[in-house]
Design a protein around this motif. Structure first.
Motif, PDB file in Angstrom:
ATOM      1  N   LYS A 379      11.751  20.203  36.490  1.00  0.00           N
ATOM      2  CA  LYS A 379      11.266  18.938  37.263  1.00  0.00           C
ATOM      3  C   LYS A 379      10.723  17.817  36.234  1.00  0.00           C
ATOM      4  O   LYS A 379      11.357  16.659  36.624  1.00  0.00           O
ATOM      5  N   GLU A 380      10.217  18.058  35.091  1.00  0.00           N
ATOM      6  CA  GLU A 380      10.027  17.121  34.110  1.00  0.00           C
ATOM      7  C   GLU A 380      11.148  16.494  33.489  1.00  0.00           C
ATOM      8  O   GLU A 380      11.067  15.294  33.216  1.00  0.00           O
ATOM      9  N   LEU A 381      12.225  17.386  33.157  1.00  0.00           N
ATOM     10  CA  LEU A 381      13.510  16.947  32.688  1.00  0.00           C
ATOM     11  C   LEU A 381      14.140  15.969  33.255  1.00  0.00           C
ATOM     12  O   LEU A 381      14.365  14.982  32.859  1.00  0.00           O
ATOM     13  N   LEU A 382      14.146  16.201  34.813  1.00  0.00           N
ATOM     14  CA  LEU A 382      14.795  15.341  35.707  1.00  0.00           C
ATOM     15  C   LEU A 382      13.905  14.097  35.839  1.00  0.00           C
ATOM     16  O   LEU A 382      14.638  12.946  35.854  1.00  0.00           O
ATOM     17  N   ASP A 383      12.811  13.989  35.717  1.00  0.00           N
ATOM     18  CA  ASP A 383      12.145  12.862  35.875  1.00  0.00           C
ATOM     19  C   ASP A 383      12.275  12.130  34.716  1.00  0.00           C
ATOM     20  O   ASP A 383      11.979  10.783  34.689  1.00  0.00           O
ATOM     21  N   GLU A 384      12.310  12.661  33.676  1.00  0.00           N
ATOM     22  CA  GLU A 384      12.844  11.845  32.320  1.00  0.00           C
ATOM     23  C   GLU A 384      14.089  11.233  32.350  1.00  0.00           C
ATOM     24  O   GLU A 384      13.998  10.197  32.077  1.00  0.00           O
ATOM     25  N   VAL A 385      14.929  12.084  32.929  1.00  0.00           N
ATOM     26  CA  VAL A 385      16.216  11.204  33.104  1.00  0.00           C
ATOM     27  C   VAL A 385      16.143   9.877  34.248  1.00  0.00           C
ATOM     28  O   VAL A 385      16.451   8.811  33.880  1.00  0.00           O
ATOM     29  N   ALA A 386      15.224  10.364  35.147  1.00  0.00           N
ATOM     30  CA  ALA A 386      15.271   9.201  36.450  1.00  0.00           C
ATOM     31  C   ALA A 386      14.376   8.035  35.862  1.00  0.00           C
ATOM     32  O   ALA A 386      14.736   6.915  35.908  1.00  0.00           O
ATOM     33  N   ARG A 387      13.492   8.385  34.791  1.00  0.00           N
ATOM     34  CA  ARG A 387      12.686   7.257  34.184  1.00  0.00           C
ATOM     35  C   ARG A 387      13.274   6.434  33.366  1.00  0.00           C
ATOM     36  O   ARG A 387      13.494   5.302  33.304  1.00  0.00           O
ATOM     37  N   ASP A 388      14.159   7.175  32.484  1.00  0.00           N
ATOM     38  CA  ASP A 388      15.155   6.355  31.550  1.00  0.00           C
ATOM     39  C   ASP A 388      15.928   5.321  32.504  1.00  0.00           C
ATOM     40  O   ASP A 388      16.317   4.130  32.136  1.00  0.00           O
ATOM     41  N   TYR A 389      16.677   5.895  33.561  1.00  0.00           N
ATOM     42  CA  TYR A 389      17.582   4.997  34.132  1.00  0.00           C
ATOM     43  C   TYR A 389      16.917   3.995  34.821  1.00  0.00           C
ATOM     44  O   TYR A 389      17.192   2.838  34.896  1.00  0.00           O
ATOM     45  N   VAL A 390      15.579   4.019  35.514  1.00  0.00           N
ATOM     46  CA  VAL A 390      14.901   3.200  36.163  1.00  0.00           C
ATOM     47  C   VAL A 390      14.438   2.140  35.136  1.00  0.00           C
ATOM     48  O   VAL A 390      14.610   1.028  35.399  1.00  0.00           O
ATOM     49  N   VAL A 391      14.021   2.430  34.080  1.00  0.00           N
ATOM     50  CA  VAL A 391      13.450   1.421  33.004  1.00  0.00           C
ATOM     51  C   VAL A 391      14.747   0.597  32.518  1.00  0.00           C
ATOM     52  O   VAL A 391      14.666  -0.641  32.465  1.00  0.00           O
ATOM     53  N   ARG A 392      15.844   1.420  32.449  1.00  0.00           N
ATOM     54  CA  ARG A 392      17.039   0.454  32.023  1.00  0.00           C
ATOM     55  C   ARG A 392      17.499  -0.538  33.062  1.00  0.00           C
ATOM     56  O   ARG A 392      17.917  -1.506  33.027  1.00  0.00           O
ATOM     57  N   ALA A 393      17.412   0.059  34.416  1.00  0.00           N
ATOM     58  CA  ALA A 393      17.836  -1.027  35.652  1.00  0.00           C
ATOM     59  C   ALA A 393      17.053  -2.236  35.399  1.00  0.00           C
ATOM     60  O   ALA A 393      17.536  -3.230  35.631  1.00  0.00           O
ATOM     61  N   LEU A 394      15.347  -1.827  35.227  1.00  0.00           N
ATOM     62  CA  LEU A 394      14.630  -3.038  35.307  1.00  0.00           C
ATOM     63  C   LEU A 394      15.132  -3.919  34.129  1.00  0.00           C
ATOM     64  O   LEU A 394      14.914  -5.064  34.392  1.00  0.00           O
ATOM     65  N   GLN A 395      15.326  -3.424  32.937  1.00  0.00           N
ATOM     66  CA  GLN A 395      15.647  -4.150  31.867  1.00  0.00           C
ATOM     67  C   GLN A 395      16.847  -4.852  32.040  1.00  0.00           C
ATOM     68  O   GLN A 395      16.713  -6.271  31.866  1.00  0.00           O
ATOM     69  N   GLN A 396      17.781  -4.065  32.456  1.00  0.00           N
ATOM     70  CA  GLN A 396      18.930  -5.117  32.920  1.00  0.00           C
ATOM     71  C   GLN A 396      19.181  -6.286  33.760  1.00  0.00           C
ATOM     72  O   GLN A 396      19.861  -7.040  33.809  1.00  0.00           O
ATOM     73  N   SER A 397      18.048  -5.948  34.854  1.00  0.00           N
ATOM     74  CA  SER A 397      18.138  -6.948  35.811  1.00  0.00           C
ATOM     75  C   SER A 397      16.862  -8.020  35.695  1.00  0.00           C
ATOM     76  O   SER A 397      16.605  -8.621  36.447  1.00  0.00           O
ATOM     77  N   GLY A 398      16.359  -7.972  34.476  1.00  0.00           N
ATOM     78  CA  GLY A 398      15.311  -9.012  34.080  1.00  0.00           C
ATOM     79  C   GLY A 398      14.167  -8.765  34.855  1.00  0.00           C
ATOM     80  O   GLY A 398      13.420  -9.738  35.186  1.00  0.00           O
ATOM     81  N   ASP A 399      13.834  -7.570  35.116  1.00  0.00           N
ATOM     82  CA  ASP A 399      12.553  -6.978  35.703  1.00  0.00           C
ATOM     83  C   ASP A 399      12.633  -7.461  37.225  1.00  0.00           C
ATOM     84  O   ASP A 399      11.639  -7.368  37.837  1.00  0.00           O
ATOM     85  N   LYS A 400      13.768  -7.745  37.938  1.00  0.00           N
ATOM     86  CA  LYS A 400      13.792  -8.165  39.231  1.00  0.00           C
ATOM     87  C   LYS A 400      14.197  -6.705  40.175  1.00  0.00           C
ATOM     88  O   LYS A 400      15.207  -6.101  39.941  1.00  0.00           O
ATOM     89  N   LYS A 401      12.978  -6.350  40.927  1.00  0.00           N
ATOM     90  CA  LYS A 401      13.248  -5.016  41.564  1.00  0.00           C
ATOM     91  C   LYS A 401      14.285  -4.962  42.600  1.00  0.00           C
ATOM     92  O   LYS A 401      14.800  -4.044  42.607  1.00  0.00           O
ATOM     93  N   SER A 402      14.720  -6.076  43.203  1.00  0.00           N
ATOM     94  CA  SER A 402      15.550  -6.009  44.030  1.00  0.00           C
ATOM     95  C   SER A 402      16.994  -5.802  43.434  1.00  0.00           C
ATOM     96  O   SER A 402      17.821  -4.652  44.097  1.00  0.00           O
ATOM     97  N   ALA A 403      17.255  -6.465  42.357  1.00  0.00           N
ATOM     98  CA  ALA A 403      18.550  -6.234  41.759  1.00  0.00           C
ATOM     99  C   ALA A 403      18.574  -4.857  40.997  1.00  0.00           C
ATOM    100  O   ALA A 403      19.634  -4.098  41.045  1.00  0.00           O
TER     101      ALA A 403
END
Ligand SMILES: Nc1ncnc2c1ncn2[C@@H]1O[C@H](COP(=O)(O)OP(=O)(O)OP(=O)(O)O)[C@@H](O)[C@H]1O
Length: 429
Positions: A379-403
């Motif tokens: 579960k922790e491993l899957l969360d790690e993967v999810a966290r990584d993608y969520v952070v990258r999506a936020l960075q890529q979208s300039g921290d805009k949650k909808s994008a």
């Protein structure tokens, strides 16, 4: 039941409780009865204490004259004695903690309620001189708390000895901790004092206590029970007065269940217990720590001819705030040091922050190749993967949650919000 001696309170207590626990007691539907008459006075004392505390039981006695009688007297530890005992302890704590926070606790930079509560508990435990177990992920400040507890205790002027049990070889653990006599084993060419005796009068910080091998666990338990150390190869035990503060990033309760860590030792160490939350669960602490560490890094660099005062750009700050910080406070500090060294100008911008973070990604950490050893947590491993993608999506979208939500294939930004909350990802949107 074999006893060392019929008048040794500690061994009677240990033997009786072990047997009762082995029998699965106390248990609903089973009425326990302790017979007081056949025992020694020491046994009677233990039966009475147990019957009124851990193993509620009816007490009986027998004699030729009276036959069998029930022994009944009102003695309720919880209502008769504990309130008075606790009040006395409270008074003592109030006296000892007068004069505000011990300065050593002020080294623990925080704004979150979660950390404040742990500091409050640590201050109270500090003056009680009992063993403490500090739990928390790597880099959450376990050693910092241990040092503060020592400094706020009556042992303040004495030794604080820190030992990383995970870094000692399994064969040498007992000799490192408890010492040895010359010739105790091959290679023991001189006497060795051991960390317990080095810390005599003070505090011994046992980091990664969960990594201690079984024989060292048994010896540690014995020292805590008897207050005596028996160096390897010695014929006489030595009295020691050491407070143990232990720490681990492992799930020690789970290790007790699997038998990797002794349950009796766990209870001995966990008289006072602190849970240090990971950085991702400390609201607003990351921002405060960034400012604190940057000021410290600037202050340290002052005086070097080529050093520049560094500032963080708003975007760099956003990137750092939305990082998941698996290495917690230590990782945050080192990332800032790297970013401030690598940024060519006086401002650490987004690129510098990203580069400093990227530096710690290890290619050999293939997510599909992790060993299935103890401590593995899918579960922790899957969360790690999810966290990584969520952070990258936020960075890529300039921290805009909808994008960012769209990038991740979520139906709306509320779904992303729920994931961020669960994964402990911060955003400034
Ligand atoms: N709240 C905090 N405020 C300031 N500095 C902190 C804080 N928490 C941790 N640190 C710093 O972060 C670094 C790591 O902390 P520490 O060594 O106490 O963590 P730890 O939990 O014992 O780590 P490990 O599990 O790896 O042994 C240290 O330099 C410490 O001073």
């Amino acid at each position: 039941m074999a006893l060392d001696s019929p008048i040794n309170y500690a061994s009677i207590y240990a033997a009786v409780t072990a047997n009762l626990k082995k029998a699965g007691l106390p248990r609903d539907g089973v009425q326990l009865t302790f017979h007081l008459s056949p025992g020694t006075p020491a046994m009677v004392v233990i039966w009475i204490i147990l019957s009124k505390t851990r193993f509620p039981a009816q007490l009986i006695q027998t004699s030729r004259e009276q036959g069998l009688e029930s022994v009944d007297f009102s003695f309720d530890l919880a209502s008769d004695f504990l309130p008075e005992f606790l009040q006395r302890t409270e008074d003592r704590i109030a006296r000892l903690t007068q004069g505000g926070v011990a300065p050593e606790f002020s080294k623990i930079i925080h704004r979150s309620t979660a950390v404040r509560q742990q500091i409050d508990m640590a201050r109270r435990i500090a003056v009680l001189d009992v063993p403490v177990l500090v739990l928390g992920e790597t880099g959450t400040g376990k050693e910092l708390f241990a040092e503060a507890i020592h400094a706020a205790s009556r042992r303040a002027g004495k030794e604080f000895v820190a030992v990383n049990c995970g870094a000692i070889s399994r064969e040498l653990a007992s000799s490192e901790l408890f010492g040895h006599r010359r010739g105790a084993f091959t290679g023991a060419v001189t006497d060795r004092k051991g960390h317990f005796l080095e810390a005599n009068g003070g505090t011994l910080f046992l980091d990664e206590v969960g990594d201690l091998p079984p024989d060292a666990q048994v010896r540690l338990l014995r020292v805590l029970q008897t207050g005596e150390v028996m160096p390897l190869g010695a014929s006489k035990a030595i009295k020691v007065d050491v407070r143990v503060v232990a720490a681990t990033h492992r799930d020690l309760a789970a290790d007790v269940v699997t038998g990797r860590f002794r349950e009796d030792l766990f209870h001995r160490l966990a008289v006072g217990m602190l849970h240090l939350p990971p950085l991702r669960e400390r609201e607003h602490d990351t921002a405060l720590l960034i400012d604190h560490f940057l000021a410290q890094i600037n202050a340290d660099a002052r005086g070097c001819p080529e050093a520049q005062e560094k500032k963080l750009s708003a975007n760099a700050r956003k990137i750092l705030l939305s990082h998941a910080w698996p290495g917690n406070v230590r990782e945050l500090y080192h990332t800032l040091v790297r970013a401030s060294i690598w940024s060519p100008g006086p401002t650490i911008d987004a690129e510098d922050a990203r580069a400093a973070l990227l530096h710690i990604q290890r290619p050999e950490e293939n997510i599909l190749g992790r060993p299935l050893t103890q401590g593995f947590d899918l579960k922790e491993l899957l969360d790690e993967v999810a966290r990584d993608y969520v952070v990258r999506a936020l960075q890529q979208s300039g921290d805009k949650k909808s994008a960012a939500a769209e990038l991740l294939g979520f139906p709306n930004y509320q779904t992303l919000g729920n994931w961020m909350k669960r994964l402990g990802v911060e955003s400034t949107d």
